[in-house]
Scaffold this motif. Structure first.
Motif, short mmCIF file in Angstrom:
data_model
loop_
_atom_site.label_atom_id
_atom_site.label_comp_id
_atom_site.label_asym_id
_atom_site.label_seq_id
_atom_site.Cartn_x
_atom_site.Cartn_y
_atom_site.Cartn_z
N ALA A 76 0.87 -1.18 0.00
CA ALA A 76 0.00 0.00 0.00
C ALA A 76 0.90 1.23 0.00
O ALA A 76 1.77 1.37 0.87
N LEU A 77 0.75 2.09 -1.00
CA LEU A 77 1.52 3.33 -1.09
C LEU A 77 0.71 4.43 -0.43
O LEU A 77 -0.45 4.66 -0.80
N VAL A 78 1.31 5.10 0.55
CA VAL A 78 0.61 6.17 1.25
C VAL A 78 1.33 7.49 1.06
O VAL A 78 2.54 7.54 0.82
N GLY A 79 0.56 8.55 1.15
CA GLY A 79 1.10 9.90 1.15
C GLY A 79 0.36 10.67 2.23
O GLY A 79 -0.77 10.32 2.56
N LEU A 80 0.97 11.67 2.78
CA LEU A 80 0.29 12.42 3.83
C LEU A 80 0.79 13.84 3.89
O LEU A 80 1.89 14.14 3.41
N GLY A 81 -0.04 14.68 4.44
CA GLY A 81 0.33 16.07 4.62
C GLY A 81 -0.37 16.65 5.83
O GLY A 81 -1.49 16.25 6.14
N LEU A 82 0.32 17.54 6.50
CA LEU A 82 -0.26 18.27 7.62
C LEU A 82 -0.41 19.73 7.22
O LEU A 82 0.45 20.28 6.52
N LYS A 83 -1.48 20.35 7.66
CA LYS A 83 -1.67 21.78 7.47
C LYS A 83 -0.45 22.51 8.03
O LYS A 83 0.04 22.15 9.11
N LEU A 91 1.85 16.29 16.31
CA LEU A 91 0.76 15.47 15.77
C LEU A 91 1.26 14.27 14.97
O LEU A 91 0.49 13.37 14.64
N GLY A 92 2.54 14.25 14.65
CA GLY A 92 3.09 13.19 13.80
C GLY A 92 2.84 11.79 14.33
O GLY A 92 2.45 10.89 13.58
N ASP A 93 3.07 11.58 15.63
CA ASP A 93 2.86 10.25 16.22
C ASP A 93 1.41 9.80 16.09
O ASP A 93 1.13 8.66 15.73
N ILE A 94 0.48 10.72 16.36
CA ILE A 94 -0.94 10.40 16.27
C ILE A 94 -1.33 10.11 14.83
O ILE A 94 -2.01 9.13 14.53
N LEU A 95 -0.85 10.94 13.92
CA LEU A 95 -1.15 10.77 12.50
C LEU A 95 -0.63 9.44 11.98
O LEU A 95 -1.33 8.73 11.25
N MET A 96 0.56 9.05 12.38
CA MET A 96 1.13 7.80 11.91
C MET A 96 0.37 6.59 12.46
O MET A 96 0.21 5.59 11.76
N GLU A 97 -0.12 6.68 13.68
CA GLU A 97 -0.94 5.58 14.22
C GLU A 97 -2.25 5.47 13.46
O GLU A 97 -2.71 4.38 13.15
N LEU A 98 -2.88 6.62 13.17
CA LEU A 98 -4.11 6.60 12.37
C LEU A 98 -3.84 5.98 11.00
O LEU A 98 -4.62 5.16 10.52
N LEU A 99 -2.72 6.37 10.38
CA LEU A 99 -2.35 5.85 9.06
C LEU A 99 -2.17 4.32 9.11
O LEU A 99 -2.73 3.60 8.29
N LYS A 100 -1.42 3.84 10.09
CA LYS A 100 -1.17 2.39 10.19
C LYS A 100 -2.47 1.64 10.47
O LYS A 100 -2.73 0.59 9.88
N ASN A 101 -3.31 2.18 11.35
CA ASN A 101 -4.59 1.52 11.65
C ASN A 101 -5.50 1.47 10.43
O ASN A 101 -6.16 0.45 10.18
N GLU A 102 -5.54 2.55 9.66
CA GLU A 102 -6.38 2.58 8.46
C GLU A 102 -5.84 1.61 7.40
O GLU A 102 -6.62 0.92 6.74
N CYS A 103 -4.53 1.54 7.25
CA CYS A 103 -3.93 0.57 6.32
C CYS A 103 -4.26 -0.86 6.73
O CYS A 103 -4.58 -1.70 5.89
#
Length: 156
Positions: A76-83, A91-103
């Motif tokens: 799965a190829l992911v990309g991400l961006g923060l405002k 917020l990086g740690d939280i965002l990465m956990e959300l990303l891994k959980n969604e994947c």
């Protein structure tokens, strides 16, 4: 801070076009909405937004980031961006956990891959902290010219 994922709406996508990063990070600034439509970027297409993007929403219901997901046969190829105003806020740690959980939810134990420009040390540090490992460094042609990228992978 609590973050959650939602479907990325056209309003969210238009907001992302208005985000302006400064200095070396300005390379991540999106063109205006009409240019994106003309160039048929996935973020402008409702079906692609629904299937390949999620909005990252904070506890005040504000858009603070996005994640893109592209399923490949092997990964799965992911990309991400923060405002921009959300960068450097921890917020990086939280965002990465959300990303891994969604994947995990979308793709099971399929390997997760991402690309990041080599100069983006703060993102690389965040990804490594989340368990991603550097697997390659290479030149890549982009819409604004060639640049050096790092490929990173997360294996369950």
């Amino acid at each position: 801070m609590d973050l959650r994922l939602e479907i990325l709406t056209e309003d969210h996508a238009r907001q992302i076009c208005c985000w302006k990063y400064e200095g070396i990070y300005s390379i991540y600034n999106f063109p205006d909405w009409s240019t994106l439509i003309k160039q048929r970027w996935g973020i402008t297409q409702e079906e692609k937004r629904k299937n390949e993007f999620t909005a990252v929403i904070d506890e005040s219901n504000n858009l603070c980031g996005y994640i893109s997901f592209i399923k490949n046969k092997d990964f799965a190829l992911v990309g991400l961006g923060l405002k921009p105003s959300s960068c450097g806020q921890g917020l990086g740690d939280i965002l990465m956990e959300l990303l891994k959980n969604e994947c995990k939810k979308r793709y099971g134990n399929k390997k997760i891959t991402l690309e990041v420009r080599t100069f983006n040390k703060r993102a690389i540090k965040c990804y490594e902290k989340a368990g991603f490992e550097i697997t390659d460094v290479y030149q890549k042609d982009t819409l604004i010219g060639s640049d050096e990228f790092i490929k990173m992978e997360y294996k369950w």
